[in-house]
Structure formats: C-alpha cells, structure tokens
Design a protein around this motif. Structure first.
Motif, short mmCIF file in Angstrom:
data_model
loop_
_atom_site.label_atom_id
_atom_site.label_comp_id
_atom_site.label_asym_id
_atom_site.label_seq_id
_atom_site.Cartn_x
_atom_site.Cartn_y
_atom_site.Cartn_z
N LEU A 12 3.37 -20.88 6.65
CA LEU A 12 3.31 -20.73 8.12
C LEU A 12 2.20 -19.76 8.51
O LEU A 12 1.44 -20.02 9.44
CB LEU A 12 4.67 -20.23 8.66
CG LEU A 12 5.81 -21.24 8.68
CD1 LEU A 12 7.07 -20.60 9.26
CD2 LEU A 12 5.44 -22.47 9.52
N ILE A 13 2.10 -18.62 7.80
CA ILE A 13 1.04 -17.64 8.11
C ILE A 13 -0.33 -18.29 7.92
O ILE A 13 -1.23 -18.14 8.75
CB ILE A 13 1.18 -16.38 7.23
CG1 ILE A 13 2.47 -15.62 7.55
CG2 ILE A 13 -0.05 -15.46 7.38
CD1 ILE A 13 2.49 -14.85 8.85
N GLN A 14 -0.47 -19.05 6.84
CA GLN A 14 -1.75 -19.73 6.58
C GLN A 14 -2.11 -20.71 7.69
O GLN A 14 -3.28 -20.93 7.98
CB GLN A 14 -1.71 -20.46 5.24
CG GLN A 14 -1.83 -19.50 4.08
CD GLN A 14 -1.93 -20.21 2.75
OE1 GLN A 14 -1.62 -21.41 2.65
NE2 GLN A 14 -2.35 -19.50 1.72
N GLU A 15 -1.07 -21.30 8.27
CA GLU A 15 -1.31 -22.27 9.36
C GLU A 15 -1.54 -21.59 10.71
O GLU A 15 -1.60 -22.25 11.75
CB GLU A 15 -0.10 -23.21 9.50
CG GLU A 15 0.06 -24.18 8.34
CD GLU A 15 1.49 -24.75 8.27
OE1 GLU A 15 2.26 -24.59 9.25
OE2 GLU A 15 1.82 -25.32 7.22
N GLY A 16 -1.60 -20.25 10.71
CA GLY A 16 -1.87 -19.54 11.96
C GLY A 16 -0.62 -19.29 12.80
O GLY A 16 -0.71 -19.05 14.00
N LYS A 17 0.55 -19.32 12.14
CA LYS A 17 1.80 -19.11 12.87
C LYS A 17 2.26 -17.64 12.76
O LYS A 17 1.68 -16.87 12.00
CB LYS A 17 2.89 -20.04 12.31
CG LYS A 17 2.48 -21.52 12.31
CD LYS A 17 2.48 -22.05 13.70
CE LYS A 17 2.11 -23.49 13.94
NZ LYS A 17 1.75 -24.39 12.92
N VAL A 18 3.30 -17.33 13.51
CA VAL A 18 3.84 -15.95 13.54
C VAL A 18 5.18 -15.91 12.79
O VAL A 18 6.06 -16.73 13.04
CB VAL A 18 4.01 -15.47 15.00
CG1 VAL A 18 4.69 -14.11 15.06
CG2 VAL A 18 2.64 -15.41 15.69
#
Ligand code: TXA
Ligand code: MG
Length: 346
Positions: free
Chosen positions: A15-21
């Motif tokens: 999720l972090i890699q996908e730009g999520k929080v």
C-alpha cells in the motif's frame, strides 16, 4: 474508503509503495505514514490529520545504513544512533537526497522504530516512511488500536496490526544541524543520557528545571502557544497534596477523573460505603466509575497509560482530569512536558 486492517506486513508495505496512507504502531505511539519519496501521499497525511503544513514529518527508517544513504551522518550522529536506536530517538540531520519530503527543507528528521516487525515493514516498503503521530492535530497521540480504528477507519487505506506502543509518549527530538546540538522535544531518552555523548547539548530551561507544580499556576512549556496533546476535558496538574485532597473531597464526582501515584483510602472507603447502600445495578455503576481513576507506580508506567486514559475520559464525557505531578528522576522530563502541554488553558 475501505481500510485494510491487517498484520500482513507485505500487503501493508505494498500500500505504501502504491502511494497510500497506512497507520502503524511504534514503541512510542501510533504513526500515520506515507512514502517519504511521494509528496502527494505525504500531503494527504496532513489533510487527514488537519495538520498545519509548516510542521514537517519524521522519516522512519529500518537501519542506520539506510539513513546514511540519504542524510549526512556525522561521527557523533552515528554514535547516538548506535547507542539509542532502534528506539525513541529522532535526529534532525542535513539532507543529502533533496527529493525526499519535505522538499523545501534542507534537513530531515530521522528515526528507527524499535519493533523488528515494523522495521521489516519499512524495509519492504522500500522506505523511508514519513509519519507524524496518528491523531487529529492538537489531540493526544494514540497508543491503542481500538482508538486508532475509531478515529481512522474509512479515512486511510491501511492499519497495520503489531505490538502496541509501550513508551506512550513521542520520541525525543534532537537537532544536529545548528552550531550546537539541541533538544527540540523531550521524551523517554532524557537530556542527562544524551549529554554523555553530547556534552554541549542545548536544553531549553523549562524542560529541565523543576518548579513545584501547583493547581493554580501551571508553568508553560517553551514555544507552546498552541495547545498540544490535549483531551477535550480540562487537565489540571496537581501536587501530591492537592491530588489527595481532590480525591478525598471529590471522588463522588461523575465528571472528574484522576491519574497519579497516590491513593486515598479515605476516598475509597467513602465510595464503598456509598455503594453498599445501593441496589446491585447501581453498585456496578458505582464501580465503573473507578475506570476514571488510574493508579501508576513509575513515571514510565504513567507515560505509557496517559494518552489512552485521556481518550477514555473523553469518551465518557469527563470534564476535568486531575493529574498528579510526575516524580523527579527517570522518566520525569518527557512526561512532565506532555502534562504541561495538556494542561495549557483552552
Ligand atoms: O515518537 C514519535 O516521534 C512519533 C512516532 C510515530 O514516530 N512521531 C511523532 O511525530 O511524534 P510528530 O509529527 O507528531 O512530531 C514530529 C516532531 C514535530 O515537533 C516536528 O516539528 C519535528 O518533529 N520535526 C520534524 N521534522 C523536522 C525538521 N526537519 N526540523 C525540525 N523539527 C522537525
Ligand atoms: Mg504529533
């Protein structure tokens, strides 16, 4: 928005890699994180928290080597990290990689969390992960998963389940970028410990002096024009005498809560006597009020319980929280600072 609440570090690193929080626990408090390499994702963290834009974020790393790749780490900086990391120490360092958030600053706040699972998660994200404490701006930081879910379910893409915070107050922040190293925020690692490696550490006076606390004159911390770490209830800092007196005279009150070291048998006896006169349901009600009294035996235990206590008081619409002054000695510095901030008049 659907929030993935899971202990699967891989899924939450994706999720972090996908730009999520993603919200994650550290040994201090919960953090609300996004990739330090993704400005838009970091800016979303500000929006979710309602955080002022001029307050930069701490970048969380999994190793000293990964910090050295993006920041200039002096000999003494390295020694500090070797002694106190992984752990509740944040260093402000000169930034080498100017693309990291916040781009307009020459410096970066860096920290390596203690829990190995969290470090593994950061490593899997490709790191670093920028994160302020997971709370609405101005409110106390959160230390319990249940509180995190109550505030943030549906507002972030992920919540990582791992060991709950144990220190309970935010990391000690030390700047290594000025002429002298300086303590920007006191925490569990105290100025005396830091001075063994940093003899010229500049410590703002109110962090280390010890004026007697009194209900009538709560001393202000430096630069705290703004209220921080504060519950909705009014927090009152009390000396031991004042604390015991308030217990003995106000323990019946439905809208007051207490946290501290001291207890008054007199107050308890009064409470028990009252309860035995009531019916059984009333008795239960009476005893549930003891949830609004938290007794601690050390400053460390006090710090670890403080923010969750504030949360539970607000949930039960408590109006006044009376906090006994911390004991001088280990754990005093950071705890005292947070209590003072919480007690600032609204
Ligand atoms: O324990 C902690 O530090 C937690 C966990 C999640 O790591 N984080 C935390 O973050 O308390 P936050 O944002 O609530 O506090 C970070 C502090 C703020 O006072 C901020 O102003 C300061 O660090 N800070 C961040 N970057 C800075 C920089 N480049 N220069 C000076 N101060 C900085
Ligand atoms: Mg914070």
């Amino acid at each position: 928005m659907k929030t993935l609440i899971s202990s699967d570090v891989r899924l939450l690193a994706n999720l972090i890699q996908e730009g999520k929080v993603v919200i994650f626990p550290t040994e201090t408090v919960y953090g609300i994180g996004a990739s330090t390499k993704n400005e838009a994702a970091c800016l979303r963290v500000y929006e979710i928290k309602g955080r002022p834009k001029d307050n930069p974020l701490i970048a969380h790393f999994h190793s000293i080597e990964s910090i050295e790749e993006v920041c200039t780490l002096s000999e003494i900086g390295k020694k500090l990290l070797e002694k106190f990391s992984p752990g509740p120490l944040t260093l402000i360092l000169p930034k080498k990689d100017k693309s990291l958030f916040p781009k307009d600053l020459e410096t970066l706040a860096v920290r390596i969390p203690k829990n190995p699972e969290i470090r593994e998660w950061i490593r899997l994200t490709g790191g670093p992960v920028s994160a302020p404490s997971a709370n609405l701006s101005g409110r106390p930081s959160l230390t319990k998963l249940a509180d995190v879910v109550r505030y943030f379910d549906g507002k972030v893409e992920g919540i990582l389940i791992a060991e709950e915070p144990s220190y309970g107050i935010e990391s000690t922040v030390v700047s290594l970028v000025g002429e002298h190293p300086s303590l920007l925020r006191p925490g569990s690692i105290e100025s005396e410990e830091l001075k063994t490696l940093l003899p010229d550490l500049v410590v703002p006076n109110p962090f280390e002096s010890s004026p007697t606390l009194s209900m009538s004159s709560v001393p202000l911390s430096p630069g705290t024009k703004y209220k921080h770490y504060a519950p909705s209830a009014q927090v009152i800092l009390a000396s031991t005498e004042e604390f015991i007196y308030s217990l003995e005279t106000g323990f019946d009150s439905k809208d007051t809560a207490w946290i501290g070291f001291s207890f008054s048998q007199k107050a308890l006896n009064g409470k028990l006597a009252q309860n035995t006169e009531k019916t059984s349901t009333k008795e239960e009600e009476g005893f549930s009020e003891f949830d609004h009294f938290s007794i601690v035996s050390t400053n460390e235990e006090y710090a670890s319980k403080l923010y969750a206590f504030f949360e539970s008081c607000d949930l039960s619409k408590i109006q006044t929280i009376i906090c006994e002054a911390p004991k001088l000695g280990q754990g005093w510095e950071g705890l005292r600072n947070r209590l003072e901030k919480a007690a600032l008049k609204k």
